[in-house]
Design a protein around this motif. Structure first.
Motif, PDB file in Angstrom:
ATOM      1  N   UNK A 124       0.846  -1.190   0.000  1.00 25.65           N
ATOM      2  CA  UNK A 124       0.000   0.000   0.000  1.00 25.65           C
ATOM      3  C   UNK A 124       0.884   1.243   0.000  1.00 25.65           C
ATOM      4  N   UNK A 142      -6.293   6.257   3.546  1.00 27.21           N
ATOM      5  CA  UNK A 142      -6.683   4.918   3.067  1.00 27.21           C
ATOM      6  C   UNK A 142      -7.765   4.320   3.961  1.00 27.21           C
ATOM      7  N   UNK A 143      -8.414   3.292   3.440  1.00 22.53           N
ATOM      8  CA  UNK A 143      -9.427   2.575   4.226  1.00 22.53           C
ATOM      9  C   UNK A 143      -8.748   1.710   5.284  1.00 22.53           C
ATOM     10  N   UNK A 144      -9.357   1.662   6.448  1.00 27.20           N
ATOM     11  CA  UNK A 144      -8.936   0.711   7.471  1.00 27.20           C
ATOM     12  C   UNK A 144     -10.164  -0.065   7.922  1.00 27.20           C
ATOM     13  N   UNK A 161      -6.825  -4.981   6.448  1.00 26.58           N
ATOM     14  CA  UNK A 161      -6.389  -4.338   5.204  1.00 26.58           C
ATOM     15  C   UNK A 161      -4.868  -4.235   5.214  1.00 26.58           C
TER      16      UNK A 161
END
Lengths: 307, 241
Positions: free
Chosen positions: B55, B132-134, B174
């Motif tokens: 990422x 970012x998505x968590x 993730x």
């Protein structure tokens, strides 16, 4: 005889069945990646992902949502396969198998959703993993049943009364499935790996017992001979991959994140596990089809129906 | 129905038990302090560098390689990120949780702090400072576990824990290297060791106590002490590789 001349053979349906089996194997690999990458809960919601059809494919989401996308594709392929079978196939049992496959893939999808919603309880996750392996074997069987060589009919041989094989051939897929369930339960931390490891020589022994009996006493049947050799080779690969997966797991026990080598060997072990089950199911099917318990003269007299 | 009734009954009994306890009261004149440090003997294990290449948005937020925080040995030979709390000895009482929320931040795809102490009933505020998505997965076993997504710029999440539980991990699937630990204490006498490896529990009523230190890798250690009225007591824990 050319394939197109075989009565009842539909090349399109057969190719479609092969495609379904191939995509299902990809799905098994993708599912193995999800578990090995610890990505199972990276998308907390289901059936949508982060409330969307296509979330950002980053980190663990790539594996979990990728798995869902392949699963959706396999579901679609299975629906089309069932419709195709219902419309075109004359054999009633194969039409029923098409329906069973669709039901299985739906149940499998629901199990996948439930395990996310309930935070990976081991029994749902293990059922999901084992069902995947069973479904793959079903698709392989469908590909076999729709092939031209299947339609050409069996090469009937009589069961050796001293070295019986019809019942014994069922032991291999049953043991392999049990071993796969133990592996899944170990991966989902319900039991220690030791149970799966201890099961390995037993299952390998049973597979070898079946395969060697065929190679020693039924080798004049080409289908059985080929299927036995394939099953033996796949099983040896699987044992090697199991050892490699375990060693890398120990080597990276203190790692803070999944390590590529461990992931690779573990996922390969899962995928070849699916192939082992499919090969053992195939062998059992071929034994039941080619080896007759009744003396051949009765079959030739038409007293026993050939399936 | 029976199951529901049974579950409901259990919850009610627990609530009644809590409610029947006297409210805790600290007399400042007699309260004392427990201080100490957590030592580390032996060679400190080298922590691996976290590979954030899967990422890039996480990777870009760090100018230097990020190391895992499983074992952090301070320069003075003490151990960081050890949860220390009074495990036993306090009279049964109802301790009011602080009004201020404990904060767990996701910053640079790393949880901050790595180990967090919180009181039963206290608010836990979870922030996502990352682009970012968590997903935040509380892997509690006594308290109900939960797993929720937290997209970038999403509203802060607020959670509570109703039962004592020391320690449980909080993870992000993730980013599988992300892991923090939460200790839920029924009272306010807990601390987490920092860069100097010390801890301090203030305003403790006089008494004889069992103090426990908990580390995510090296486990639990206990120490007993008696605190005189208005006095202070010192305790040391020693871990080793």
């Amino acid at each position: 005889m050319a394939a197109k001349d075989v009565v009842g053979y539909r090349a399109g349906l057969h190719r479609w069945s092969i495609l379904l089996a191939f995509c299902t194997l990809l799905l098994v690999v993708a599912g193995g990646m999800v578990t090995s990458r610890d990505a199972g809960l990276s998308v907390p919601d289901w059936p949508l992902s982060y409330g969307q059809l296509m979330p950002p494919m980053e980190g663990g989401i790539l594996y979990e949502h990728g798995h869902r996308m392949i699963a959706t594709t396999v579901g679609m392929l299975t629906i089309i396969s069932m419709i195709w079978l219902l419309k075109a196939e004359k054999r009633r049992w194969l039409r029923i198998l098409g329906v069973v496959a669709l039901v299985a893939v739906i149940v499998q999808g629901v199990l996948g959703g439930l395990t996310v919603i309930y935070l990976l309880p081991w029994w749902i996750s293990s059922a999901h993993a084992s069902m995947a392996q069973l479904f793959f074997s079903t698709t392989v069987a469908m590909a076999i049943f729709t092939s031209d060589w299947w339609l050409l009919g069996p090469q009937i041989i009589e069961e050796n009364q001293k070295y019986r094989i019809r019942a014994l051939s069922l032991a291999a897929p049953i043991c392999v499935l049990g071993q796969l369930f133990l592996g899944a339960a170990a991966r989902h931390k319900a039991i220690g790996s030791i149970y799966h490891i201890c099961g390995s020589p037993i299952v390998t022994g049973v597979v070898l017992w079946v395969a060697l009996r065929i190679l020693l006493h039924y080798a004049n049947n080409r289908e059985l001979r080929t299927a036995s050799v394939v099953l033996t080779c796949i099983t040896f690969c699987q044992v090697f991959l199991g050892i490699a997966a375990y060693m890398t797991r120990i080597a990276y026990a203190d790692a803070v994140q999944p390590m590529p080598l461990m992931v690779t060997f573990t996922v390969l072990h899962v995928a070849v596990g699916a192939l082992t089950l499919a090969a053992s199911v195939t062998l059992a099917i071929l034994v039941r089809r080619n080896v007759t318990a009744a003396p051949l003269e009765f079959r030739e007299a038409g007293r026993v129906a050939v399936v | 129905m029976l199951l529901l009734a049974a579950c409901g009954g259990g919850q009610q009994t627990r609530t009644e038990t809590q409610a029947s306890l006297p409210e805790a009261h600290i007399d400042p004149a007699t309260a004392g302090t427990i201080t100490g440090k957590v030592l580390f003997k032996g060679e400190a294990p080298a922590m691996p560098v976290i590979d954030m290449s899967s990422n890039p948005q996480c990777e870009r937020q760090h100018h230097t390689p990020q190391k895992a925080e499983v074992v952090v040995v301070n320069g003075n030979g003490t151990l960081k990120n050890v949860f220390v709390w009074i495990k036993a000895g306090l009279a049964p009482a109802r301790w009011a949780p602080p009004a201020e929320a404990a904060r767990l931040d996701q910053n640079g795809c790393v949880y901050q702090p790595h180990v967090l102490g919180i009181m039963k009933g206290q608010q836990l505020e979870i922030l996502n400072g990352d682009p970012v998505n968590h997903n935040v997965h509380a892997e509690s076993t006594v308290n109900a576990a939960w797993n929720e997504s937290q997209p970038p710029r999403a509203e802060h999440k607020f959670k509570q824990f109703s039962s004592e539980e020391v320690l449980f991990p909080v993870t992000c699937s993730v980013h599988p290297w992300m892991r923090s630990y939460i200790g839920v204490s029924p009272h306010p006498f807990f601390a987490v060791t920092g860069d100097d490896g010390t801890f301090s529990l203030k305003g403790v009523p006089p008494g004889t106590y069992t103090v426990e230190a908990v580390h995510e890798k090296y486990g639990r250690k206990e120490g007993k002490l008696t605190l005189a009225p208005g006095g202070s007591a010192v305790l040391e824990f020693t871990y080793g590789s």
